[in-house]
Design a protein around this motif. Structure first.
Motif, short mmCIF file in Angstrom:
data_model
loop_
_atom_site.label_atom_id
_atom_site.label_comp_id
_atom_site.label_asym_id
_atom_site.label_seq_id
_atom_site.Cartn_x
_atom_site.Cartn_y
_atom_site.Cartn_z
N MET A 56 3.40 -4.16 -0.63
CA MET A 56 3.00 -2.93 -1.35
C MET A 56 3.47 -2.62 -2.63
N LYS A 57 2.53 -2.66 -3.74
CA LYS A 57 3.12 -2.82 -5.04
C LYS A 57 3.06 -1.17 -5.46
N LEU A 58 4.38 -0.74 -5.96
CA LEU A 58 4.63 0.66 -6.29
C LEU A 58 4.58 0.82 -7.79
N SER A 59 4.11 2.00 -8.47
CA SER A 59 4.09 2.28 -9.57
C SER A 59 5.55 2.26 -10.13
#
Length: 62
Positions: free
Chosen positions: A5-8
């Motif tokens: 999961m890529k987080l901002s």
């Protein structure tokens, strides 16, 4: 946390800020906080389930 999961950047900052707050808590404060957080997660899940039930009109199906 899910590695895929890529987080901002804003989310990453929020996590680091939260970690700093947790580090300042006593063990008892952290345990109380975890219990409160878990309760809020359960309420959120129940709310989502109810909203989906209403959206999909599952209450009217018998």
């Amino acid at each position: 946390m899910n590695q895929h999961m890529k987080l901002s950047l804003e989310q990453e900052f929020s996590i680091r800020s939260f970690a700093n707050q947790v580090e300042q808590m006593s063990r008892e404060q952290a345990q109380d906080f975890l219990l409160m957080l878990y309760q809020q997660m359960m309420v959120k899940d129940a709310t989502y389930q109810e909203l989906l039930r209403q959206e999909w009109r599952l209450d009217s199906v018998e």
